[in-house]
Design a protein around this motif. Structure first.
Motif, PDB file in Angstrom:
ATOM      1  N   GLU A  25       0.832  -1.195   0.000  1.00  0.00           N
ATOM      2  CA  GLU A  25       0.000   0.000   0.000  1.00  0.00           C
ATOM      3  C   GLU A  25       0.874   1.255   0.000  1.00  0.00           C
ATOM      4  O   GLU A  25       0.633   2.191  -0.753  1.00  0.00           O
ATOM      5  N   ALA A  26       1.914   1.225   0.836  1.00  0.00           N
ATOM      6  CA  ALA A  26       2.812   2.372   0.901  1.00  0.00           C
ATOM      7  C   ALA A  26       3.418   2.631  -0.475  1.00  0.00           C
ATOM      8  O   ALA A  26       3.530   3.777  -0.925  1.00  0.00           O
ATOM      9  N   SER A  27       3.791   1.568  -1.131  1.00  0.00           N
ATOM     10  CA  SER A  27       4.425   1.699  -2.436  1.00  0.00           C
ATOM     11  C   SER A  27       3.443   2.237  -3.480  1.00  0.00           C
ATOM     12  O   SER A  27       3.761   3.167  -4.237  1.00  0.00           O
ATOM     13  N   PHE A  28       2.237   1.689  -3.496  1.00  0.00           N
ATOM     14  CA  PHE A  28       1.225   2.188  -4.435  1.00  0.00           C
ATOM     15  C   PHE A  28       0.916   3.663  -4.164  1.00  0.00           C
ATOM     16  O   PHE A  28       0.759   4.451  -5.089  1.00  0.00           O
ATOM     17  N   ALA A  29       0.833   4.008  -2.880  1.00  0.00           N
ATOM     18  CA  ALA A  29       0.478   5.381  -2.531  1.00  0.00           C
ATOM     19  C   ALA A  29       1.552   6.355  -3.005  1.00  0.00           C
ATOM     20  O   ALA A  29       1.296   7.541  -3.172  1.00  0.00           O
ATOM     21  N   LEU A  30       2.769   5.850  -3.214  1.00  0.00           N
ATOM     22  CA  LEU A  30       3.829   6.719  -3.729  1.00  0.00           C
ATOM     23  C   LEU A  30       3.818   6.738  -5.255  1.00  0.00           C
ATOM     24  O   LEU A  30       4.691   7.337  -5.879  1.00  0.00           O
ATOM     25  N   GLY A  31       2.845   6.071  -5.823  1.00  0.00           N
ATOM     26  CA  GLY A  31       2.722   6.113  -7.276  1.00  0.00           C
ATOM     27  C   GLY A  31       3.450   4.987  -7.990  1.00  0.00           C
ATOM     28  O   GLY A  31       3.624   5.037  -9.202  1.00  0.00           O
ATOM     29  N   ALA A  32       3.885   3.968  -7.240  1.00  0.00           N
ATOM     30  CA  ALA A  32       4.562   2.856  -7.893  1.00  0.00           C
ATOM     31  C   ALA A  32       3.547   1.975  -8.612  1.00  0.00           C
ATOM     32  O   ALA A  32       2.408   1.856  -8.176  1.00  0.00           O
ATOM     33  N   THR A  33       3.971   1.376  -9.696  1.00  0.00           N
ATOM     34  CA  THR A  33       3.120   0.419 -10.400  1.00  0.00           C
ATOM     35  C   THR A  33       3.226  -0.933  -9.681  1.00  0.00           C
ATOM     36  O   THR A  33       4.048  -1.103  -8.784  1.00  0.00           O
ATOM     37  N   ARG A  34       2.394  -1.871 -10.099  1.00  0.00           N
ATOM     38  CA  ARG A  34       2.478  -3.212  -9.520  1.00  0.00           C
ATOM     39  C   ARG A  34       3.869  -3.800  -9.716  1.00  0.00           C
ATOM     40  O   ARG A  34       4.425  -4.413  -8.818  1.00  0.00           O
ATOM     41  N   LEU A  35       4.395  -3.615 -10.920  1.00  0.00           N
ATOM     42  CA  LEU A  35       5.699  -4.185 -11.219  1.00  0.00           C
ATOM     43  C   LEU A  35       6.773  -3.580 -10.316  1.00  0.00           C
ATOM     44  O   LEU A  35       7.583  -4.288  -9.715  1.00  0.00           O
ATOM     45  N   ARG A  94      -7.174   7.766  -5.166  1.00  0.00           N
ATOM     46  CA  ARG A  94      -7.611   6.524  -5.814  1.00  0.00           C
ATOM     47  C   ARG A  94      -7.034   5.273  -5.173  1.00  0.00           C
ATOM     48  O   ARG A  94      -6.989   4.209  -5.807  1.00  0.00           O
ATOM     49  N   MET A  95      -6.622   5.350  -3.913  1.00  0.00           N
ATOM     50  CA  MET A  95      -6.228   4.106  -3.249  1.00  0.00           C
ATOM     51  C   MET A  95      -7.459   3.235  -3.060  1.00  0.00           C
ATOM     52  O   MET A  95      -7.343   2.032  -2.810  1.00  0.00           O
ATOM     53  N   ILE A  96      -8.632   3.829  -3.197  1.00  0.00           N
ATOM     54  CA  ILE A  96      -9.888   3.076  -3.105  1.00  0.00           C
ATOM     55  C   ILE A  96      -9.924   1.980  -4.170  1.00  0.00           C
ATOM     56  O   ILE A  96     -10.602   0.970  -4.001  1.00  0.00           O
ATOM     57  N   ASP A  97      -9.153   2.181  -5.236  1.00  0.00           N
ATOM     58  CA  ASP A  97      -9.095   1.156  -6.294  1.00  0.00           C
ATOM     59  C   ASP A  97      -8.625  -0.205  -5.775  1.00  0.00           C
ATOM     60  O   ASP A  97      -8.903  -1.226  -6.375  1.00  0.00           O
ATOM     61  N   LEU A  98      -7.860  -0.178  -4.675  1.00  0.00           N
ATOM     62  CA  LEU A  98      -7.339  -1.441  -4.161  1.00  0.00           C
ATOM     63  C   LEU A  98      -8.420  -2.276  -3.485  1.00  0.00           C
ATOM     64  O   LEU A  98      -8.223  -3.454  -3.218  1.00  0.00           O
ATOM     65  N   VAL A  99      -9.544  -1.630  -3.171  1.00  0.00           N
ATOM     66  CA  VAL A  99     -10.647  -2.374  -2.549  1.00  0.00           C
ATOM     67  C   VAL A  99     -11.453  -3.040  -3.649  1.00  0.00           C
ATOM     68  O   VAL A  99     -11.990  -2.364  -4.524  1.00  0.00           O
ATOM     69  N   GLU A 100     -11.506  -4.369  -3.587  1.00  0.00           N
ATOM     70  CA  GLU A 100     -12.189  -5.082  -4.659  1.00  0.00           C
ATOM     71  C   GLU A 100     -13.686  -4.773  -4.661  1.00  0.00           C
ATOM     72  O   GLU A 100     -14.331  -4.731  -3.618  1.00  0.00           O
ATOM     73  N   GLY A 101     -14.210  -4.543  -5.832  1.00  0.00           N
ATOM     74  CA  GLY A 101     -15.648  -4.339  -5.959  1.00  0.00           C
ATOM     75  C   GLY A 101     -16.149  -2.984  -5.489  1.00  0.00           C
ATOM     76  O   GLY A 101     -17.346  -2.797  -5.326  1.00  0.00           O
ATOM     77  N   ALA A 102     -15.236  -2.035  -5.250  1.00  0.00           N
ATOM     78  CA  ALA A 102     -15.685  -0.715  -4.822  1.00  0.00           C
ATOM     79  C   ALA A 102     -16.327   0.011  -6.011  1.00  0.00           C
ATOM     80  O   ALA A 102     -15.800  -0.018  -7.116  1.00  0.00           O
TER      81      ALA A 102
END
Ligand SMILES: Nc1ncnc2c1ncn2[C@@H]1O[C@H](COP(=O)(O)OP(=O)(O)OP(=O)(O)O)[C@@H](O)[C@H]1O
Ligand SMILES: [Mg+2]
Lengths: 280, 257
Positions: free
Chosen positions: A166-176, B58-66
């Motif tokens: 989550e921390a990584s995504f929140a910094l704008g990182a992609t899944r990869l 858009r971290m809400i995107d991580l919640v499935e089915g939101a």
């Protein structure tokens, strides 16, 4: 009453501990006692000379180098396949049924005896008319350790806490980027341990390469040459009726044990070194 | 404070609905959040404060089915539009979470992580960014001799400041702070508060808190949410001294939540 229970269970645990440690020690002791007299410098610095298998001059450098080649090559191939596989399983497949099915298949694959991988590779070799060689030895061992490695990578990667991703995504990182730089970083100690264990399994396995790697007294100079390996060196020498040759089988065992021991020490050191960065 | 004289809004939320697991969590929120001010979101537990924040980056995107509908305009870009570049959105909108979540790497790498993934390769620039951000959050003196030590070794309070520095390193326009002091000791919490006050003229800060005194201390603007609805929003001074809605009044008097 409960105190007796406690005492009984404690005794059982101690006994099982002794069985585990004791049998390991017994194996090492037998190998060392029987092999030490034959463990000369020439054992590790020379290839077999004329009459080696009758107890004359030479060593098993061919098998030492051969084993290192085979296990290193196989481990590299296995990493290249298993790591992306585990990344994919965790980062993209998630908790889908598809991932469950893959994990079940991996579990079965890790339970298949190495001999069967050897037989499988051998049947392909027969079909395409390939000769026993370093290349096929590497491929066979890779076939055998890839599922092990994929499963162990998968296990450690699964333990990476969600909040890190989550921390990584929140910094704008992609899944990869997340899986490469954050998840793998967190899992690195476990990944290293897995690699070294797989290498150990690969270098110690005789059954799978019995038909595929061949055996030779010289050090292979190309992937197409046949290659000697330590487990097979032990196997062949043990089968000899000559006591001096049998002793050398045990000496070869000591060398194999030493390689595995060095590996586990290296793995501990590396694990400790990268453990510091792990977020608990 | 002359805080909320007419400032151009940075974020305009329009008719935002969020449905999670068939429950409507946000029921049509419309609100404007002023630029370069601290906006506190207050409201009882479960009213949807975190959910609102998570829509903005858009971290809400991580919640499935939101299911999320409505608009969240940041400047003139709709964060909810399907075509938006999420990585760039999250660069512009930094987030700090409730419990510190340093990455499994060194202090330096934690802060350089954002700039690096957004394409910064120059080591001098990275050095400068790291020291600037650590100074901003008041951590430089404590850690400049061990920048390459694992972030995990820092105290919880230091880790949270590191997370703030890490967000700042991306040069965001908006900072989302979800109860970021709730896991900290009072002194570290004060540190964070004063750092936010010090930087608020350059960032639009949205600050979720349960502590009304904290909201009074730092907020320029207040949004009160209740059961997924926006009850009241406006300049902090007005909301705290003369709330218009009885529910706000009751909440401020500590009747619920
Ligand atoms: N992933 C999820 N799936 C389903 N429901 C969720 C999920 N996350 C949150 N909710 C629900 O949404 C509602 C709002 O949650 P949210 O976390 O936004 O509240 P909050 O105001 O931040 O509360 P708190 O002050 O306790 O942090 C809650 O009723 C919660 O149960
Ligand atoms: Mg919350």
């Amino acid at each position: 009453m409960r105190r007796i229970e406690e005492a009984v269970f404690k005794a059982l645990m101690v006994i099982s501990l002794f069985i585990v440690l004791g049998s390991l020690l017994a194996v090492i002791l037998v190998v060392v006692i029987r092999g030490a007299p034959a463990l000369t410098l020439s054992m590790v610095t020379q290839v077999p000379q004329g009459g080696f298998y009758l107890g004359k001059e030479g060593g098993i450098l061919n098998a030492i180098i051969g084993s290192l080649y085979v296990a290193t090559g196989a481990t590299l191939i296995a990493i290249v396949i298993a790591l992306p596989f585990a990344w994919y399983l965790n980062q993209y497949a998630g908790k889908s049924r598809f991932a469950d099915i893959f994990r079940a298949i991996l579990d079965i694959a890790t339970g298949v005896p190495s001999l069967l991988y050897g037989a499988f590779a051998f049947s392909i070799m027969l079909a395409i008319g390939a000769k026993t060689s370093l290349l096929w030895g590497i491929l066979t061992i890779a076939l055998f350790i890839t599922p092990l490695l994929a499963r162990s990578f998968d296990e450690v990667i699964q333990t990476v806490p969600f909040k890190l991703k989550e921390a990584s995504f929140a910094l704008g990182a992609t899944r990869l980027e997340t899986v490469l730089y954050v998840v793998s970083r967190q899992a690195l100690p476990g990944i290293l341990t897995g690699i070294l264990l797989a290498f150990g399994r690969g270098i110690g396995d005789a059954a799978s390469i019995l038909f595929t790697a061949g055996y030779t007294d010289s050090i292979p100079t190309s992937l197409g040459d046949p290659v000697a390996t330590l487990p097979l060196a032990i196997f062949f020498q043990l089968g000899s009726p000559i006591p001096a040759v049998q002793a050398r089988a045990y000496a070869s065992g000591i060398i194999l044990l030493a390689i595995v021991l060095i590996l586990s020490v290296v793995s501990r050191v590396l694990t400790k070194r990268y453990m510091k960065y792990v977020i608990k | 404070m002359d805080a909320t004289e007419s400032v151009a809004p940075e974020i305009r939320v329009r008719d935002l609905h969020v449905i999670l697991e068939k429950r409507e969590i946000l029921k049509g929120i419309s609100v404007e959040i002023p630029k370069n001010r601290i906006t506190a979101i207050i409201g009882p537990s479960g009213c949807g404060k975190s959910t609102l924040l998570r829509c903005i980056n858009r971290m809400i995107d991580l919640v499935e089915g939101a299911s999320v509908t409505g608009e969240v305009l940041i400047g003139n870009v709709d964060a909810l539009s399907p075509g938006i570049e999420l990585t760039e959105l999250r660069r512009r909108v930094g987030m700090i979470s409730q419990t510190p979540n340093p990455l499994p790497m060194s202090i330096f790498d934690n802060i350089a992580f954002g700039p690096r993934i957004h394409g910064e390769r120059d080591s001098k620039t990275l050095d400068a960014t790291v020291s600037r951000c650590l100074k901003t959050v008041g951590l430089w003196n404590e850690v400049h001799e061990r920048l390459y030590d694992p972030a995990a070794k820092l105290s919880i309070g230091q880790q949270q400041r590191l997370c703030l520095a890490r967000a700042l390193a991306m040069e965001p326009e908006v900072l989302l702070c979800d109860e970021i002091t709730s896991a900290l000791d009072p002194i570290s919490a004060k540190h964070i508060e004063s750092e936010l006050l010090a930087i608020k003229n350059e960032y639009t800060i949205i600050f979720v808190t349960h502590i009304l005194r904290q909201a009074r201390r730092i907020a320029d603007h207040v949004i009160f949410l209740y059961l997924g609805e926006l009850v009241e929003s406006g300049p902090a001074a007005e909301i705290f001294s003369s709330p218009k809605d009885p529910r706000t009044k009751e909440y401020l008097e500590g009747v619920f939540g």
